[in-house]
Design a protein around this motif. Structure first.
Motif, PDB file in Angstrom:
ATOM      1  N   GLY A 175       0.813  -1.209   0.000  1.00  0.00           N
ATOM      2  CA  GLY A 175       0.000   0.000   0.000  1.00  0.00           C
ATOM      3  C   GLY A 175       0.844   1.255   0.000  1.00  0.00           C
ATOM      4  N   GLY A 176       1.906   1.250   0.804  1.00  0.00           N
ATOM      5  CA  GLY A 176       2.773   2.426   0.908  1.00  0.00           C
ATOM      6  C   GLY A 176       3.482   2.762  -0.393  1.00  0.00           C
ATOM      7  N   ILE A 177       3.979   1.744  -1.084  1.00  0.00           N
ATOM      8  CA  ILE A 177       4.688   1.983  -2.351  1.00  0.00           C
ATOM      9  C   ILE A 177       3.723   2.505  -3.420  1.00  0.00           C
ATOM     10  CG2 ILE A 177       5.932   0.876  -4.257  1.00  0.00           C
ATOM     11  CD1 ILE A 177       7.638   1.326  -1.759  1.00  0.00           C
ATOM     12  N   LEU A 178       2.551   1.902  -3.513  1.00  0.00           N
ATOM     13  CA  LEU A 178       1.571   2.369  -4.504  1.00  0.00           C
ATOM     14  C   LEU A 178       1.123   3.799  -4.172  1.00  0.00           C
ATOM     15  CD1 LEU A 178       0.196   1.542  -7.092  1.00  0.00           C
ATOM     16  CD2 LEU A 178      -1.651   0.557  -5.744  1.00  0.00           C
ATOM     17  N   CYS A 179       0.894   4.060  -2.898  1.00  0.00           N
ATOM     18  CA  CYS A 179       0.533   5.408  -2.445  1.00  0.00           C
ATOM     19  C   CYS A 179       1.629   6.406  -2.820  1.00  0.00           C
ATOM     20  CB  CYS A 179       0.317   5.386  -0.932  1.00  0.00           C
ATOM     21  SG  CYS A 179       0.119   7.006  -0.170  1.00  0.00           S
ATOM     22  N   TYR A 180       2.868   6.048  -2.533  1.00  0.00           N
ATOM     23  CA  TYR A 180       4.020   6.910  -2.831  1.00  0.00           C
ATOM     24  C   TYR A 180       4.087   7.228  -4.326  1.00  0.00           C
ATOM     25  CZ  TYR A 180       8.939   8.012  -3.726  1.00  0.00           C
ATOM     26  OH  TYR A 180      10.098   8.599  -4.169  1.00  0.00           O
ATOM     27  N   LEU A 181       3.935   6.220  -5.164  1.00  0.00           N
ATOM     28  CA  LEU A 181       4.023   6.429  -6.616  1.00  0.00           C
ATOM     29  C   LEU A 181       2.903   7.342  -7.121  1.00  0.00           C
ATOM     30  CD1 LEU A 181       4.994   2.806  -7.724  1.00  0.00           C
ATOM     31  CD2 LEU A 181       6.493   4.838  -7.642  1.00  0.00           C
ATOM     32  N   VAL A 182       1.702   7.129  -6.617  1.00  0.00           N
ATOM     33  CA  VAL A 182       0.570   7.972  -7.031  1.00  0.00           C
ATOM     34  C   VAL A 182       0.788   9.411  -6.549  1.00  0.00           C
ATOM     35  CG1 VAL A 182      -1.894   8.408  -6.637  1.00  0.00           C
ATOM     36  CG2 VAL A 182      -1.104   6.126  -7.281  1.00  0.00           C
ATOM     37  N   MET A 183       1.272   9.570  -5.313  1.00  0.00           N
ATOM     38  CA  MET A 183       1.495  10.929  -4.806  1.00  0.00           C
ATOM     39  C   MET A 183       2.635  11.633  -5.550  1.00  0.00           C
ATOM     40  SD  MET A 183       0.520  11.080  -0.768  1.00  0.00           S
ATOM     41  CE  MET A 183       1.965  10.265  -0.176  1.00  0.00           C
ATOM     42  N   LEU A 184       3.635  10.869  -5.990  1.00  0.00           N
ATOM     43  CA  LEU A 184       4.692  11.473  -6.813  1.00  0.00           C
ATOM     44  C   LEU A 184       4.119  12.049  -8.099  1.00  0.00           C
ATOM     45  CD1 LEU A 184       7.945   9.293  -6.879  1.00  0.00           C
ATOM     46  CD2 LEU A 184       7.652  11.623  -6.064  1.00  0.00           C
ATOM     47  N   LEU A 185       3.243  11.291  -8.729  1.00  0.00           N
ATOM     48  CA  LEU A 185       2.582  11.751  -9.950  1.00  0.00           C
ATOM     49  C   LEU A 185       1.700  12.961  -9.658  1.00  0.00           C
ATOM     50  CD1 LEU A 185       1.794  11.380 -12.954  1.00  0.00           C
ATOM     51  CD2 LEU A 185      -0.007   9.861 -12.162  1.00  0.00           C
ATOM     52  N   MET A 186       0.896  12.857  -8.594  1.00  0.00           N
ATOM     53  CA  MET A 186      -0.023  13.940  -8.240  1.00  0.00           C
ATOM     54  C   MET A 186       0.724  15.223  -7.873  1.00  0.00           C
ATOM     55  SD  MET A 186      -3.068  12.943  -8.739  1.00  0.00           S
ATOM     56  CE  MET A 186      -3.894  14.311  -7.969  1.00  0.00           C
ATOM     57  N   ARG A 187       1.890  15.070  -7.276  1.00  0.00           N
ATOM     58  CA  ARG A 187       2.700  16.233  -6.880  1.00  0.00           C
ATOM     59  C   ARG A 187       2.982  17.144  -8.077  1.00  0.00           C
ATOM     60  NH1 ARG A 187       8.833  16.254  -6.097  1.00  0.00           N
ATOM     61  NH2 ARG A 187       9.195  18.213  -5.005  1.00  0.00           N
ATOM     62  N   LYS A 188       3.102  16.537  -9.243  1.00  0.00           N
ATOM     63  CA  LYS A 188       3.370  17.315 -10.456  1.00  0.00           C
ATOM     64  C   LYS A 188       2.107  17.960 -11.016  1.00  0.00           C
ATOM     65  CE  LYS A 188       7.139  14.310 -11.528  1.00  0.00           C
ATOM     66  NZ  LYS A 188       8.255  14.207 -12.379  1.00  0.00           N
ATOM     67  N   LEU A 189       0.942  17.471 -10.587  1.00  0.00           N
ATOM     68  CA  LEU A 189      -0.316  17.933 -11.157  1.00  0.00           C
ATOM     69  C   LEU A 189      -1.081  18.926 -10.282  1.00  0.00           C
ATOM     70  CD1 LEU A 189      -1.608  14.475 -12.471  1.00  0.00           C
ATOM     71  CD2 LEU A 189      -0.409  16.259 -13.767  1.00  0.00           C
ATOM     72  N   VAL A 190      -0.767  18.963  -8.992  1.00  0.00           N
ATOM     73  CA  VAL A 190      -1.530  19.818  -8.084  1.00  0.00           C
ATOM     74  C   VAL A 190      -0.683  20.997  -7.609  1.00  0.00           C
ATOM     75  CG1 VAL A 190      -2.973  17.906  -7.281  1.00  0.00           C
ATOM     76  CG2 VAL A 190      -0.940  18.528  -5.983  1.00  0.00           C
ATOM     77  N   THR A 191      -1.383  22.041  -7.191  1.00  0.00           N
ATOM     78  CA  THR A 191      -0.699  23.200  -6.627  1.00  0.00           C
ATOM     79  C   THR A 191      -0.532  22.992  -5.123  1.00  0.00           C
ATOM     80  OG1 THR A 191      -2.722  24.404  -6.101  1.00  0.00           O
ATOM     81  CG2 THR A 191      -1.853  24.669  -8.333  1.00  0.00           C
ATOM     82  N   ARG A 192       0.166  23.899  -4.508  1.00  0.00           N
ATOM     83  CA  ARG A 192       0.379  23.815  -3.062  1.00  0.00           C
ATOM     84  C   ARG A 192      -0.938  23.971  -2.291  1.00  0.00           C
ATOM     85  NH1 ARG A 192       6.039  25.097  -1.335  1.00  0.00           N
ATOM     86  NH2 ARG A 192       6.085  24.257   0.754  1.00  0.00           N
ATOM     87  N   ARG A 193      -1.926  24.570  -2.887  1.00  0.00           N
ATOM     88  CA  ARG A 193      -3.248  24.712  -2.247  1.00  0.00           C
ATOM     89  C   ARG A 193      -4.086  23.443  -2.395  1.00  0.00           C
ATOM     90  NH1 ARG A 193      -2.515  27.334   1.028  1.00  0.00           N
ATOM     91  NH2 ARG A 193      -4.569  27.828   1.712  1.00  0.00           N
ATOM     92  N   GLN A 194      -3.604  22.471  -3.171  1.00  0.00           N
ATOM     93  CA  GLN A 194      -4.359  21.238  -3.420  1.00  0.00           C
ATOM     94  C   GLN A 194      -3.642  20.004  -2.879  1.00  0.00           C
ATOM     95  OE1 GLN A 194      -4.286  21.837  -7.656  1.00  0.00           O
ATOM     96  NE2 GLN A 194      -6.461  22.382  -7.695  1.00  0.00           N
ATOM     97  N   ILE A 195      -2.815  20.189  -1.863  1.00  0.00           N
ATOM     98  CA  ILE A 195      -2.080  19.072  -1.283  1.00  0.00           C
ATOM     99  C   ILE A 195      -3.037  17.978  -0.814  1.00  0.00           C
ATOM    100  CG2 ILE A 195      -0.643  18.406   0.701  1.00  0.00           C
ATOM    101  CD1 ILE A 195       0.861  21.054   0.324  1.00  0.00           C
ATOM    102  N   TRP A 196      -4.170  18.375  -0.303  1.00  0.00           N
ATOM    103  CA  TRP A 196      -5.149  17.400   0.206  1.00  0.00           C
ATOM    104  C   TRP A 196      -5.625  16.453  -0.886  1.00  0.00           C
ATOM    105  CZ3 TRP A 196     -10.154  17.153  -1.549  1.00  0.00           C
ATOM    106  CH2 TRP A 196     -10.590  18.233  -2.338  1.00  0.00           C
ATOM    107  N   VAL A 197      -5.691  16.930  -2.134  1.00  0.00           N
ATOM    108  CA  VAL A 197      -6.115  16.078  -3.260  1.00  0.00           C
ATOM    109  C   VAL A 197      -5.078  14.970  -3.474  1.00  0.00           C
ATOM    110  CG1 VAL A 197      -6.602  16.013  -5.741  1.00  0.00           C
ATOM    111  CG2 VAL A 197      -7.388  17.958  -4.357  1.00  0.00           C
ATOM    112  N   CYS A 198      -3.820  15.342  -3.374  1.00  0.00           N
ATOM    113  CA  CYS A 198      -2.730  14.375  -3.505  1.00  0.00           C
ATOM    114  C   CYS A 198      -2.862  13.294  -2.432  1.00  0.00           C
ATOM    115  CB  CYS A 198      -1.396  15.105  -3.380  1.00  0.00           C
ATOM    116  SG  CYS A 198       0.049  14.052  -3.540  1.00  0.00           S
TER     117      CYS A 198
END
Length: 162
Positions: free
Chosen positions: A82-105
């Motif tokens: 779970g942690g590795i899959l979560c990490y990979l998705v959040m890495l991708l999301m980090r590039k797509l969201v702004t600092r105001r959208q951290i919660w979406v990540c």
């Protein structure tokens, strides 16, 4: 270098403490695998402030030490997948969201974490019927991910004000 290692050590210790305290809280619902995942606040914070490599080291350390200290090494495989899959998705999301959208990540990461957990459970137990837990896990991931994400966003905002 020393500053970076100290910061990583402190964040790892903090994530581990949060994990161990949360493990003492009785389950909120009678479904295996459903919990708040408060230690993920540290992971989300790290991914937005430290970068991928340091975040991965903090995450892997917390997963391994949490399994050792809790005495539940079987949970290591669920947490790791779970942690590795979560990490990979959040890495991708980090590039797509702004600092105001951290919660979406965080929400997307929590959902990915639950998918990784259910995949591990199905493979380890050799029981495809465990997929019936997925809708409940996805809902819990949505709710807990939003909560931990908002907490992480608050921490990032407070500690990194311009």
């Amino acid at each position: 270098m020393i500053n970076r290692l100290t910061r990583m050590g402190l964040l790892t210790a903090l994530a581990l403490i949060i994990f161990m305290v949360e493990a003492q809280i009785p389950p909120l619902v009678p479904v295996p695998g459903v919990k708040l995942g408060l230690a993920n606040i540290i992971t989300v914070y790290a991914i937005f402030t430290l970068g991928p490599r340091d975040t991965l080291l903090i995450l892997l350390s917390r997963i391994f030490l949490g399994s050792v200290f809790s005495g539940q090494m079987m949970t290591f495989f669920y947490s790791l997948s779970g942690g590795i899959l979560c990490y990979l998705v959040m890495l991708l999301m980090r590039k797509l969201v702004t600092r105001r959208q951290i919660w979406v990540c965080s929400v997307m990461g929590a959902i990915a974490h639950n998918i990784g957990q259910i995949i591990a459970a199905i493979l380890l137990a050799r029981t495809p019927a465990l997929i019936v837990y997925l809708p409940v896990l996805l809902l819990s991931g949505l709710l807990s991910g939003a909560f931990t994400g908002l907490c992480a966003q608050l921490v990032v905002d407070r500690l990194h004000q311009p």
